[in-house]
Motif scaffolding. Structure first.
Motif, PDB file in Angstrom:
ATOM      1  N   ARG A 375       0.840  -1.192   0.000  1.00 51.67           N
ATOM      2  CA  ARG A 375       0.000   0.000   0.000  1.00 51.67           C
ATOM      3  C   ARG A 375       0.880   1.248   0.000  1.00 51.67           C
ATOM      4  N   GLY A 376       0.520   2.233  -0.785  1.00 50.04           N
ATOM      5  CA  GLY A 376       1.288   3.469  -0.848  1.00 50.04           C
ATOM      6  C   GLY A 376       2.425   3.399  -1.859  1.00 50.04           C
ATOM      7  N   PHE A 377       3.005   4.576  -2.142  1.00 51.83           N
ATOM      8  CA  PHE A 377       4.073   4.664  -3.145  1.00 51.83           C
ATOM      9  C   PHE A 377       5.298   3.850  -2.741  1.00 51.83           C
ATOM     10  N   VAL A 378       5.784   4.038  -1.522  1.00 57.71           N
ATOM     11  CA  VAL A 378       6.967   3.305  -1.054  1.00 57.71           C
ATOM     12  C   VAL A 378       6.669   1.809  -0.985  1.00 57.71           C
ATOM     13  N   GLY A 379       5.493   1.460  -0.466  1.00 54.64           N
ATOM     14  CA  GLY A 379       5.123   0.058  -0.361  1.00 54.64           C
ATOM     15  C   GLY A 379       5.069  -0.628  -1.713  1.00 54.64           C
ATOM     16  N   ASN A 380       4.520   0.047  -2.710  1.00 57.42           N
ATOM     17  CA  ASN A 380       4.443  -0.535  -4.051  1.00 57.42           C
ATOM     18  C   ASN A 380       5.839  -0.716  -4.663  1.00 57.42           C
ATOM     19  N   ALA A 381       6.741   0.218  -4.375  1.00 57.40           N
ATOM     20  CA  ALA A 381       8.125   0.075  -4.861  1.00 57.40           C
ATOM     21  C   ALA A 381       8.798  -1.120  -4.196  1.00 57.40           C
ATOM     22  N   ILE A 382       8.562  -1.302  -2.907  1.00 56.15           N
ATOM     23  CA  ILE A 382       9.115  -2.453  -2.188  1.00 56.15           C
ATOM     24  C   ILE A 382       8.570  -3.752  -2.774  1.00 56.15           C
ATOM     25  N   LEU A 530      23.906  -3.407 -12.909  1.00 55.24           N
ATOM     26  CA  LEU A 530      22.792  -4.334 -12.729  1.00 55.24           C
ATOM     27  C   LEU A 530      21.641  -3.676 -11.976  1.00 55.24           C
ATOM     28  N   ASN A 531      21.993  -2.847 -10.998  1.00 50.89           N
ATOM     29  CA  ASN A 531      20.976  -2.144 -10.218  1.00 50.89           C
ATOM     30  C   ASN A 531      20.105  -1.277 -11.120  1.00 50.89           C
ATOM     31  N   ILE A 532      20.750  -0.522 -12.002  1.00 47.62           N
ATOM     32  CA  ILE A 532      20.016   0.369 -12.904  1.00 47.62           C
ATOM     33  C   ILE A 532      19.162  -0.443 -13.881  1.00 47.62           C
ATOM     34  N   VAL A 533      19.771  -1.493 -14.460  1.00 47.77           N
ATOM     35  CA  VAL A 533      19.057  -2.314 -15.448  1.00 47.77           C
ATOM     36  C   VAL A 533      17.822  -2.967 -14.828  1.00 47.77           C
ATOM     37  N   PHE A 534      18.003  -3.595 -13.663  1.00 46.52           N
ATOM     38  CA  PHE A 534      16.891  -4.307 -13.037  1.00 46.52           C
ATOM     39  C   PHE A 534      15.861  -3.338 -12.432  1.00 46.52           C
ATOM     40  N   SER A 535      16.295  -2.154 -12.030  1.00 45.22           N
ATOM     41  CA  SER A 535      15.340  -1.157 -11.540  1.00 45.22           C
ATOM     42  C   SER A 535      14.406  -0.712 -12.658  1.00 45.22           C
ATOM     43  N   ILE A 536      14.987  -0.497 -13.833  1.00 42.32           N
ATOM     44  CA  ILE A 536      14.172  -0.117 -14.990  1.00 42.32           C
ATOM     45  C   ILE A 536      13.240  -1.271 -15.384  1.00 42.32           C
ATOM     46  N   SER A 540       7.036  -0.743 -12.748  1.00 43.76           N
ATOM     47  CA  SER A 540       5.804  -0.752 -13.538  1.00 43.76           C
ATOM     48  C   SER A 540       5.545   0.619 -14.130  1.00 43.76           C
ATOM     49  N   GLU A 541       6.099   1.652 -13.477  1.00 40.78           N
ATOM     50  CA  GLU A 541       6.020   3.029 -13.965  1.00 40.78           C
ATOM     51  C   GLU A 541       7.369   3.695 -13.734  1.00 40.78           C
ATOM     52  N   ALA A 542       7.684   4.680 -14.571  1.00 44.71           N
ATOM     53  CA  ALA A 542       8.995   5.347 -14.506  1.00 44.71           C
ATOM     54  C   ALA A 542       9.251   5.978 -13.132  1.00 44.71           C
ATOM     55  N   LYS A 543       8.177   6.401 -12.457  1.00 45.56           N
ATOM     56  CA  LYS A 543       8.353   7.092 -11.174  1.00 45.56           C
ATOM     57  C   LYS A 543       8.972   6.202 -10.103  1.00 45.56           C
ATOM     58  N   PHE A 544       8.914   4.875 -10.294  1.00 46.05           N
ATOM     59  CA  PHE A 544       9.461   3.966  -9.281  1.00 46.05           C
ATOM     60  C   PHE A 544      10.970   3.733  -9.449  1.00 46.05           C
ATOM     61  N   VAL A 545      11.536   4.067 -10.613  1.00 47.72           N
ATOM     62  CA  VAL A 545      12.934   3.733 -10.900  1.00 47.72           C
ATOM     63  C   VAL A 545      13.911   4.343  -9.889  1.00 47.72           C
TER      64      VAL A 545
END
Length: 572
Positions: A375-382, A530-536, A540-545
């Protein structure tokens, strides 16, 4: 190679393309590293010993078969008299008079196989894989055996460890080739085919570690070929009797759910259970509460009033999950015991699918794929991070794994007799109790099955503080679980710890040996890439990168730090 028996193994490997690429890179880097740094002095000493011991060449070369049926010349240090192939069978037996004095030492510690590092470097072989056979044995392969040729031949394997005393098995056998082809080879191939079914790169590393341990261990319980065959026949008979026995019982399911302070999630969880398409009159739901301090128990009591014949509420004074599960299992009356978690919501056919696979497979534990939510922006990124292989490694149930045998599944649906045969959950463990039980099952010949059409949504932590706390505790308990129950945790659970150690040790070594500074720079550069590649890839949306780029190292380092704490403090 192209037949219906090979196809299913081909499909397994198709889903593991990333692991296959990493496997090859590992083979190249480490074979080269070992050859350059460690083994040239060893090479020289062994070469001198062989020349002083007997006449003939230092190296033994023989045509073997590797990936896709391709011929190659395997390299070994010569351990037999010259022209030994013309003096007997291709299979070596115990006390074979063709083996030289130095050869006995080399074979005992598998030092004769060191030159195969060149075969690995060239791509003809790999560190882990089916041992390469000579042409005349490969010609006798069954259709299913040919699946082992989908991968390069290997230096070691599960079969190599189990049959490390193969020479003793064939002692006093009249027709050695016949005994090998009809008894030993089919049994070795069962191990090799199962290794393909369960293929993943962390498993390869674990196999190398097991090999090193096995080479140094003396096994006083050597078995004859007939004894091994008898043991396998007994295993099949036992499995058959269990399958017959299960059809004689009335179908019933006991759901056991440990709960503690779950007021934010329990209603969603129970709502998903109410919607299950499995008959409610064939189920019981046991909620084992660890003296919750919020409204969890009151919520459960409200639901119990609506479903008095379905819901039971039990107390768990010890609070931890293993105690809760054992309390529930002892109270359960169902033929199948399904463990669930209050932090999750379950697909409408979750329970019926679990029962289906328990009925139609010989697995002792069945589970599904967990879709991580929050739930929430941080939670969805996690949640995105925990669904990435870069975040959690080869955790099949978290990363949309495909159906097949695995090392563990989330929660689990068990046959009742599993707990009668293998025992209950280990109450010493605050975490990893499921890994330990699944290891116990697998160690004793049982199977854990992941079905990709069994679905659940799991709600993860929704703050950076929460995920760091979880990572530290998980890392700590990985070490504790490994100490209490050796073998329960896989190599992948300690990769963050090794990463953290490299960040601590390499800068220190750089002070004395500058080359380690370059190694550290290369490691950090590769990790950042690898961090950058796998983050991209994960976003699901650019804002999470940007947040994912921060979360991955925070999670990995926290996890590794937890393991360091567990190592320093030990069990308290």
């Amino acid at each position: 190679m192209k037949n219906e028996h090979v196809r299913k193994y081909y499909d397994v490997l198709e889903r593991q393309k990333t692991s296959l690429i990493i496997k090859r890179l590992f083979d190249i880097v480490f074979s080269l590293l070992i050859l350059i740094v460690l083994l040239f002095p060893v090479f020289l000493i062994i070469c001198i010993m062989i020349k002083l011991d007997s006449k003939g060449p230092i190296m033994f070369r023989q045509v073997r078969i590797t990936q896709y049926g391709r011929e190659f010349r395997i390299m070994k240090f010569r351990t037999m008299v010259n022209n030994a192939e013309n003096l007997g069978t291709h299979v070596t037996v115990n006390n074979d008079n063709r083996v030289t004095k130095v050869g006995k030492i080399l074979r005992k510690y598998r030092l004769d196989e060191i030159p195969q590092l060149f075969n690995i470097l060239s791509g003809d072989m790999s560190f882990v894989g089916t041992r390469p056979e000579v042409v005349k044995y490969v010609e006798k392969y069954t259709d299913s055996m040919r699946a082992t040729l989908l991968l390069p031949a290997g230096l070691t394997s599960e079969a190599s460890i189990v049959y490390k005393d193969e020479e003793k098995l064939l002692t006093n056998v009249a027709d050695i080739d016949k005994a090998y082809l009809e008894e030993v080879l089919p049994q070795k191939m069962e191990f090799n085919l199962r290794s393909i079914e369960e293929f993943n790169f962390p498993g390869e590393i674990k196999m190398l570690v097991r090999t090193i341990i096995a080479v140094g261990r003396k096994d006083s319980n050597s078995k004859t070929t007939s004894q091994i065959a008898a043991a396998m026949a007994e295993t099949n008979l036992t499995r058959l009797s269990r399958m017959i026995d299960k059809t004689s019982n009335n179908l019933a399911v006991s759901v056991v759910m440990p709960v503690y302070n779950e007021e934010n999630y329990i209603e969603g969880c129970i709502s998903s259970l109410i919607k299950q398409d499995f008959p409610k009159d064939s189920m019981e739901w046991l909620f084992v509460d660890g003296y919750s301090k919020d409204n969890t128990k009151q919520i459960l009591e409200n639901y119990k009033q609506k479903f008095p014949n379905l819901i039971k509420i039990l107390d768990n004074p010890h609070r931890t999950v293993p105690y809760a599960m054992n309390i529930g299992i002892k109270e359960a009356v169902g033929k199948y015991i399904i463990r669930l978690d209050a932090h999750a919501e379950y697909a409408i056919d979750y329970i019926s699918k679990c029962v289906h696979y328990l009925e139609t497979t010989d697995a002792q534990n069945v589970g599904g794929v967990a879709i991580t939510k929050s739930r929430g922006f941080v939670g969805n990124a996690i949640a995105l991070m925990l669904s990435s292989k870069f975040g959690v490694g080869n955790s099949q149930f978290r990363t949309n794994g495909k159906s097949g045998s695995v090392d563990t599944v989330p929660f689990g649906a068990f046959r009742r007799e599993v707990f009668e045969k293998y025992g209950l959950f280990d109450e010493r463990l605050t975490r990893n109790e499921d890994n330990e039980l699944n290891y116990r099952i697998r160690k004793n010949g049982g199977k854990i099955y992941l079905a990709d059409d069994i679905k659940l949504a799991y709600y993860c932590r929704d703050s950076i503080k929460g995920i760091v706390d979880m990572a530290v505790k998980n890392g700590k308990w990985n070490v504790i679980a490994s100490r209490l129950c050796p073998g329960a945790m896989g190599i992948r659970h300690f990769i963050p710890f090794l990463f953290l150690l490299s960040l601590i040790i390499l800068p220190v070594l750089t002070i004395k040996i500058p080359v380690f500074g370059w190694l550290l720079a290369a490691e950090l550069g590769l990790y950042l890439l690898l961090n950058i590649v796998f983050s991209i890839k994960a976003a699901s949306e650019a804002k999470f990168v940007p947040l994912l780029i921060i979360l991955f190292p925070v999670f990995h380092i926290s996890y590794g730090f937890g393991s360091l704490i567990g190592l320093v403090r030990g069990v308290k």
